[in-house]
Structures are given as C-alpha cells and as structure tokens.
Design a protein around this motif. Structure first.
Motif, PDB file in Angstrom:
ATOM      1  N   ASP A  42       0.848  -1.437  -0.073  1.00  0.00           N
ATOM      2  CA  ASP A  42       0.047   0.088  -0.056  1.00  0.00           C
ATOM      3  C   ASP A  42       0.882   1.240  -0.125  1.00  0.00           C
ATOM      4  O   ASP A  42       1.959   1.205   0.672  1.00  0.00           O
ATOM      5  CB  ASP A  42      -1.025  -0.002   1.155  1.00  0.00           C
ATOM      6  CG  ASP A  42      -1.931  -1.086   1.231  1.00  0.00           C
ATOM      7  OD1 ASP A  42      -2.292  -1.521  -0.279  1.00  0.00           O
ATOM      8  OD2 ASP A  42      -2.751  -1.413   2.276  1.00  0.00           O
ATOM      9  N   MET A  43       0.251   2.244  -1.036  1.00  0.00           N
ATOM     10  CA  MET A  43       1.209   3.419  -0.931  1.00  0.00           C
ATOM     11  C   MET A  43       0.161   4.658  -1.005  1.00  0.00           C
ATOM     12  O   MET A  43      -0.739   4.575  -1.558  1.00  0.00           O
ATOM     13  CB  MET A  43       2.053   3.507  -2.386  1.00  0.00           C
ATOM     14  CG  MET A  43       3.094   4.613  -2.446  1.00  0.00           C
ATOM     15  SD  MET A  43       3.922   4.874  -3.917  1.00  0.00           S
ATOM     16  CE  MET A  43       2.732   4.230  -5.135  1.00  0.00           C
ATOM     17  N   ALA A  44       0.634   5.747  -0.493  1.00  0.00           N
ATOM     18  CA  ALA A  44      -0.244   7.049  -0.443  1.00  0.00           C
ATOM     19  C   ALA A  44       0.851   8.360  -0.729  1.00  0.00           C
ATOM     20  O   ALA A  44       1.853   8.246  -0.088  1.00  0.00           O
ATOM     21  CB  ALA A  44      -1.123   7.143   0.635  1.00  0.00           C
ATOM     22  N   GLY A  45       0.549   9.056  -1.513  1.00  0.00           N
ATOM     23  CA  GLY A  45       1.056  10.113  -1.697  1.00  0.00           C
ATOM     24  C   GLY A  45       0.434  11.358  -0.678  1.00  0.00           C
ATOM     25  O   GLY A  45      -0.834  11.338  -0.637  1.00  0.00           O
ATOM     26  N   VAL A  46       1.224  12.045   0.149  1.00  0.00           N
ATOM     27  CA  VAL A  46       0.855  12.717   1.018  1.00  0.00           C
ATOM     28  C   VAL A  46       0.974  14.298   1.259  1.00  0.00           C
ATOM     29  O   VAL A  46       0.308  15.156   1.771  1.00  0.00           O
ATOM     30  CB  VAL A  46       0.938  12.227   2.700  1.00  0.00           C
ATOM     31  CG1 VAL A  46       0.255  10.931   2.557  1.00  0.00           C
ATOM     32  CG2 VAL A  46       2.435  12.082   2.779  1.00  0.00           C
ATOM     33  N   LEU A  47       2.378  14.766   0.800  1.00  0.00           N
ATOM     34  CA  LEU A  47       2.825  16.104   0.558  1.00  0.00           C
ATOM     35  C   LEU A  47       3.144  16.578  -0.588  1.00  0.00           C
ATOM     36  O   LEU A  47       2.755  17.578  -1.189  1.00  0.00           O
ATOM     37  CB  LEU A  47       3.608  16.362   1.748  1.00  0.00           C
ATOM     38  CG  LEU A  47       3.037  16.087   3.212  1.00  0.00           C
ATOM     39  CD1 LEU A  47       4.224  16.499   4.071  1.00  0.00           C
ATOM     40  CD2 LEU A  47       2.455  17.621   3.332  1.00  0.00           C
ATOM     41  N   TYR A  48       3.994  15.786  -1.148  1.00  0.00           N
ATOM     42  CA  TYR A  48       4.585  16.293  -2.620  1.00  0.00           C
ATOM     43  C   TYR A  48       5.421  17.492  -2.489  1.00  0.00           C
ATOM     44  O   TYR A  48       5.004  18.276  -3.096  1.00  0.00           O
ATOM     45  CB  TYR A  48       3.767  16.247  -3.550  1.00  0.00           C
ATOM     46  CG  TYR A  48       3.078  14.802  -4.088  1.00  0.00           C
ATOM     47  CD1 TYR A  48       3.741  13.803  -4.381  1.00  0.00           C
ATOM     48  CD2 TYR A  48       1.751  14.842  -3.816  1.00  0.00           C
ATOM     49  CE1 TYR A  48       3.017  12.597  -4.692  1.00  0.00           C
ATOM     50  CE2 TYR A  48       0.846  13.631  -3.896  1.00  0.00           C
ATOM     51  CZ  TYR A  48       1.588  12.512  -4.458  1.00  0.00           C
ATOM     52  OH  TYR A  48       1.145  11.361  -4.754  1.00  0.00           O
TER      53      TYR A  48
END
Length: 160
Positions: A42-48
C-alpha cells in the motif's frame, strides 16, 4: 506495511518548460520501483514537497495519517534536508510503530540506483524489523534516526 510519499529529491523531475527541478504531484518513481516487486505494498502520496518547505503543520499532518492507520510499519519517502527533523518529531509522537524514513541525494530521474537501493533496503528492513522506533535508511545504513546524520559538506549520511 504502508509507504507514504512526501516528495523530496527522491521524486524530483526536470521541468523542461521552466528549467527547474520540481517535486511532481505523483508517485511515478515509486511506481517504477514497485512494479518489480512480487507483492504489492500500500502506498499513499501525502505532501509532494521539497523537505525544506516542510512545516510543523506538515509534520503534524503526517503524524495524524500514521495515527489514523491500523498499519504498524511505515516507510516514508522524505527529502534529506529535514529528514532528521521529521524523524525527531515522529519519535515524540509514536512508540508503538516502526517508521523508516528514506530518500535520495539525487533524483530517481537522474540516478535510479541510489534511490532504488535506499528504498529497497527500507522495504527489506521493514519486513524483518521487530523493534518499534524511528529509523533512517540512507547510503547503505539503517539505524535509529539519532545514529545517522546528514553530513552536508560530504553530501551523504554517516553514522554519528
């Protein structure tokens, strides 16, 4: 295990329109690396963001995301300039999780090896680590964050 992508140099790409290296709002570098994994993670982009732009509010948001998740093991892709500050902050919040911060001194777009090695080591360590804590994985080392520090004059992390 869950991967949280916050951006940093690891993810930077060259913008041909303005001539700048930028943190894109995507997970392309991780998607390429993870496409060769046998199992999905599982992966999530949170701020970039470039980590120099991180604020206390960003760190609180990251902590809230971790706190709200049932997962106990996290890998955070993070810029190296303030990785230690985020690690220190997270240690004050969590004593019941394994949190590994990793990144790259050069963007994946420029040097696929460094970013891939750091990320691969973090995944491997996350799979076998039994001790809760906040760790940094950089330059072939994985240690509790207080034991690995960025040497800005040499451009690498080293044991302290």
């Amino acid at each position: 295990m869950k991967i949280l992508n916050t951006g940093g140099t690891f993810n930077k790409r060259y913008n041909e329109l303005n001539g700048h290296m930028e943190v894109p709002f995507d997970n392309d570098a991780l998607d390429v690396m993870m496409s060769s994994f046998i199992e999905s993670i599982d992966m999530a982009g949170v701020l970039y963001k470039d980590s120099l732009e991180f604020t206390t509010e960003d760190r609180k948001m990251l902590a809230n995301i971790i706190h709200a998740d049932e997962e106990k093991v996290f890998i955070i892709i993070h810029g190296t300039d303030t990785m230690e500050l985020t690690a220190e902050f997270l240690e004050t919040v969590f004593d019941d999780r394994i949190i590994i911060l990793t990144g790259a001194m050069k963007p994946f777009e420029i040097d696929k090896v460094e970013a891939s090695v750091n990320f691969g080591m973090a995944v491997g360590y996350a799979k076998c680590c039994k001790q809760n804590g906040v760790y940094i994985c950089m330059n072939g080392e994985i240690l509790p964050y207080k034991e690995l520090s960025k040497n800005r004059s040499l451009g690498k992390f080293e044991i302290v």
